[in-house]
Design an enzyme around this catalytic site. Structure first.
Site, mmCIF file in Angstrom:
data_model
loop_
_atom_site.group_PDB
_atom_site.id
_atom_site.type_symbol
_atom_site.label_atom_id
_atom_site.label_comp_id
_atom_site.label_asym_id
_atom_site.label_seq_id
_atom_site.Cartn_x
_atom_site.Cartn_y
_atom_site.Cartn_z
ATOM 1 N N CYS A 2 0.850 -1.184 0.000
ATOM 2 C CA CYS A 2 0.000 0.000 0.000
ATOM 3 C C CYS A 2 0.891 1.242 0.000
ATOM 4 C CB CYS A 2 -0.927 0.118 1.204
ATOM 5 S SG CYS A 2 -2.061 -1.238 1.393
ATOM 6 N N ARG A 27 3.104 0.351 -5.311
ATOM 7 C CA ARG A 27 3.014 -0.291 -3.992
ATOM 8 C C ARG A 27 1.696 -1.023 -3.776
ATOM 9 N NH1 ARG A 27 6.874 1.823 -0.577
ATOM 10 N NH2 ARG A 27 5.736 1.020 1.210
ATOM 11 N N TRP A 72 -3.112 -2.342 -1.534
ATOM 12 C CA TRP A 72 -2.780 -3.722 -1.859
ATOM 13 C C TRP A 72 -3.443 -4.527 -0.755
ATOM 14 C CZ3 TRP A 72 -0.119 -7.848 0.388
ATOM 15 C CH2 TRP A 72 0.227 -8.897 -0.489
ATOM 16 N N ASN A 98 -0.744 1.688 6.127
ATOM 17 C CA ASN A 98 0.037 0.702 5.383
ATOM 18 C C ASN A 98 0.652 -0.239 6.406
ATOM 19 O OD1 ASN A 98 1.802 -0.693 3.664
ATOM 20 N ND2 ASN A 98 3.394 0.862 3.878
ATOM 21 N N GLY A 99 0.312 -1.520 6.313
ATOM 22 C CA GLY A 99 0.878 -2.475 7.262
ATOM 23 C C GLY A 99 -0.155 -3.492 7.670
ATOM 24 N N GLU A 464 16.040 -17.096 -10.562
ATOM 25 C CA GLU A 464 15.634 -15.703 -10.776
ATOM 26 C C GLU A 464 14.855 -15.574 -12.096
ATOM 27 O OE1 GLU A 464 14.954 -12.994 -9.798
ATOM 28 O OE2 GLU A 464 15.245 -11.560 -11.412
ATOM 29 N N LYS A 468 11.088 -13.849 -12.932
ATOM 30 C CA LYS A 468 10.789 -12.838 -13.958
ATOM 31 C C LYS A 468 9.632 -13.302 -14.836
ATOM 32 C CE LYS A 468 12.332 -9.864 -12.679
ATOM 33 N NZ LYS A 468 12.999 -10.160 -11.473
ATOM 34 N N GLU A 471 6.154 -13.314 -12.781
ATOM 35 C CA GLU A 471 5.508 -12.065 -12.377
ATOM 36 C C GLU A 471 5.150 -11.172 -13.564
ATOM 37 O OE1 GLU A 471 7.953 -9.706 -9.677
ATOM 38 O OE2 GLU A 471 9.719 -10.042 -10.897
ATOM 39 N N HIS A 487 15.670 -36.073 -11.514
ATOM 40 C CA HIS A 487 15.196 -36.582 -10.220
ATOM 41 C C HIS A 487 13.720 -36.261 -10.008
ATOM 42 C CE1 HIS A 487 19.216 -37.768 -9.137
ATOM 43 N NE2 HIS A 487 19.650 -36.584 -9.576
ATOM 44 N N LYS A 581 5.644 -3.550 -5.167
ATOM 45 C CA LYS A 581 7.100 -3.366 -5.288
ATOM 46 C C LYS A 581 7.825 -3.575 -3.956
ATOM 47 C CE LYS A 581 10.876 -2.038 -7.468
ATOM 48 N NZ LYS A 581 11.513 -3.093 -8.286
HETATM 49 C C1 AGP Z 1 11.488 -8.755 -8.064
HETATM 50 O O1 AGP Z 1 11.251 -8.903 -9.418
HETATM 51 C C2 AGP Z 1 10.391 -9.067 -7.200
HETATM 52 N N1 AGP Z 1 9.293 -8.229 -7.481
HETATM 53 C C3 AGP Z 1 10.647 -9.269 -5.709
HETATM 54 O O2 AGP Z 1 11.025 -10.592 -5.608
HETATM 55 C C4 AGP Z 1 11.686 -8.387 -4.965
HETATM 56 O O3 AGP Z 1 12.958 -8.645 -5.451
HETATM 57 C C5 AGP Z 1 11.596 -8.678 -3.460
HETATM 58 O O4 AGP Z 1 10.322 -8.363 -2.995
HETATM 59 C C6 AGP Z 1 12.644 -7.965 -2.645
HETATM 60 O O5 AGP Z 1 12.519 -6.579 -2.720
HETATM 61 P P1 AGP Z 1 13.675 -5.617 -2.220
HETATM 62 O O6 AGP Z 1 14.835 -5.823 -3.118
HETATM 63 O O7 AGP Z 1 13.106 -4.249 -2.294
HETATM 64 O O8 AGP Z 1 14.004 -6.033 -0.809
#
Ligand code: AGP
Length: 586
Positions: A2, A27, A72, A98-99, A464, A468, A471, A487, A581
């Protein structure tokens, strides 16, 4: 998650807040709402489900004080009823938050028992009713008393009918105060007010700010005054805009032409000092979440390969389980773009209890993690707005390489490798290269699964890559160590299943090619990424040969592929569904 923001000043407050919310949309973007203090001190509100970006007017009358929220959802579904601001029984106090309030069930029952009527399913609403109970003490004291009752990480802003200002409090989620000329801002993140001011003051945990004439800071615990330092931010408003690009994600991918260079522009003696501490520590732990976590995991391989040194990678949400291994001589290296990720901050708390020294790689200067660390390396990537992290990833990797080389006394060798890598990334990101990846995206965009394999340094990058793909394109992406396929996961391969194979000119090349062949033999469509073409590849994306730095160059085509897949599938590129984010809740 949020985004929350508040404004007091000479501008049209609700309009300023609306524009600020657009900058905070990364956010949370389920719904948004604004409350302003109208001319007679009456609170006016607007609430909408959906994104704020297409709105140009609030419909509220001109005023000098307003608060706003972009949501959010955590407690309660996405509906107008659950959209912030939330009110007390008499609609005289408006609150944005927010929280997460951990004891909200208990508080809701208690307040309900005293006759308070709830109109939403949110945890936030209990704060409005708590403030109402203490409102005879004035808004500042009422907020303070209310926050004493609330457990968990939060940031709250409140206004009250007839009160010409606002009160904000922080117990774990970020809040930054922007100091303009006779105008003041409070927000979850700096880009919200970068158009107006670069001068900021950070609220720390258990602090509050009262903005009537000008901001005055207090301790939430004692109610006493707190002195704050003015910090000037060196980001420009333009850096936080899309410019000529259609999406922040592609802009940020392309910025990697410069950001790797900016990242390695560190003070060598600081790098050497921390490297020496790694050498003499009683164990070094690397921690982060999501993509930053995968950077840490790559760090484990980088240190092994370059420095012949064992470091431990632990995902931040699991870090408290490692508490027993921590000593005052242990080192914790955290990696976080935002510096606000709740699980990372919790890991820091766990480590600090054991006297562990905290070193951080952070993009946002002045963020909570930056301020809580004994030493911070700012990665200097500039604002990263797309939820999918791209340029921060390669910048963080670059600094880990520097540290690893420095532990062997060869920082200059490391710098030269990264300079070469940065220049090759610059060459790589040309229109022809992008077109080749877009062409691949067209071939595989209708598939429901994509597998990614790597070995050694490129195994964490396979994980990683999966993040990508998931998401940005909502395709089921799954990363594996090449050797693990047989396996179990090999059972998932059908005719035409895409499998991305991350390769480098290294000693595990024959084995990863062997794994690619196993997939191909089961009908898989093999996409090779690496410096060398091989007959097993159905499609090859060349990356430059930068030896140990291959994770940096190999992840970039995957970022681009995820981007084009998302575009072709009509996804919300910069704001993927269900994500935010900065993950400021545990
Ligand atoms: C990245 O593509 C993601 N959206 C997510 O995994 C992100 O890297 C993670 O939430 C950590 O965020 P930060 O680097 O702000 O701590």
């Amino acid at each position: 998650m949020c985004g929350i923001t508040a404004y007091k000043g000479k501008g049209d407050a609700s309009f300023v807040v609306m524009e600020a919310l657009k900058k905070l949309e990364y956010r949370g973007y389920d719904s948004w709402g604004i409350a302003s203090l109208g001319a007679e001190g009456i609170i006016e509100t607007v609430k909408n489900v959906g994104k704020i970006s297409s709105h140009t007017e609030t419909g509220l009358r001109q005023s000098s004080v307003a608060i706003g929220h972009t949501r959010w959802a955590t407690h309660g579904g996405v509906s107008e009823r659950n959209t912030h601001p939330h009110f007390d029984c008499g609609n005289e106090i408006a609150v944005i938050h927010n929280g997460i309030i951990e004891n909200f069930d208990e508080l809701r029952r208690e307040l309900g028992g005293r006759g308070h009527e709830f109109r939403s399913e949110t945890d936030t609403e209990v704060i409005a009713h708590l403030i109402e109970e203490f409102s005879s003490l004035g808004l500042k004291e009422a907020v303070r008393k209310a926050m004493e009752r609330v457990k968990g990480r939060s940031a709250v802003i409140a206004i009250k009918k007839g009160y010409d200002g606002f009160v904000a409090a922080r117990t774990g989620s970020p809040l930054i105060v922007g100091i303009g000329e006779n105008e003041y801002f409070v927000s979850s993140d700096i880009p919200a007010f970068l158009d107006h001011t670069k001068n900021v003051m950070y609220l720390d945990d258990d602090e509050m700010v009262v903005v009537e004439k000008k901001p005055v800071f207090y301790s939430l615990k004692s109610g006493g005054l707190v002195e704050k330092r003015l910090i000037t931010i060196d980001w420009s408003a333009d850096q936080a805009e899309k410019g000529e690009f259609e999406h922040f994600m592609i802009k940020e991918i392309m910025e990697q032409k410069d950001t790797i260079l900016r990242a390695i522009n560190q003070n060598d003696s600081e790098i050497q000092k921390i490297a020496n501490e790694i050498n003499s520590s009683f164990g070094t732990f690397f921690t982060g979440c999501g993509t930053a976590g995968k950077v840490c995991f790559t760090g484990q391989y980088i240190f092994s390969k370059i420095a012949n040194k064992h470091v431990n990678y632990v995902n931040s949400s699991e870090f408290p389980n490692y508490e027993h291994f921590l000593r005052p001589e242990t080192l914790l290296i955290t990696v976080s773009q935002s510096g606000e990720t709740a699980d990372v901050l919790e890991a820091v708390k766990t480590a600090k209890k054991k006297g562990v020294k905290i070193i951080s790689l952070v993009n946002v200067k002045g963020s909570t993690l930056d301020r809580q660390s004994d030493h911070t390396f700012l990665i200097n990537a500039g604002p990263e707005k797309a939820v999918a992290s791209t340029k921060a990833t390669t910048a963080q990797l670059a600094i880990l390489y520097l540290l690893a080389y420095a532990t062997t006394g060869k920082i200059h060798e490391g710098k030269n490798l990264l300079l070469e890598t940065a220049s090759k990334v610059n060459d790589m990101l040309n229109p022809r290269y992008l077109a080749r990846i877009e062409e691949l995206a067209k071939i595989i965009c209708k598939k429901s699964d994509i597998y990614i394999i790597g070995r050694g340094l490129n195994y964490p990058m396979a994980l990683e890559s999966a993040i990508k793909v998931q998401e940005v394109s909502y395709i089921h992406g799954h990363g594996f160590a090449g050797g693990e396929l047989k396996h179990g996961p090999l059972a998932l391969i059908e005719k035409g299943t895409p499998c991305i194979v991350l390769t480098a000119k290294d000693d595990v090349f024959p084995q990863i090619i062997g794994n690619a062949m196993e997939v191909k033999a089961r009908g898989g469509y093999i996409i090779g990424i690496g410096p060398e073409k091989h007959g097993v590849f159905d499609y090859w994306i060349k990356t430059p040969d930068v030896r140990e730095a291959s994770p940096i160059v190999n992840i970039i085509p995957v970022q681009l592929l995820a981007y084009y897949l998302g575009v072709l599938r009509g996804c919300e590129i910069d704001y993927p569904r269900n994500l935010a984010k900065s993950v400021t809740v545990q």
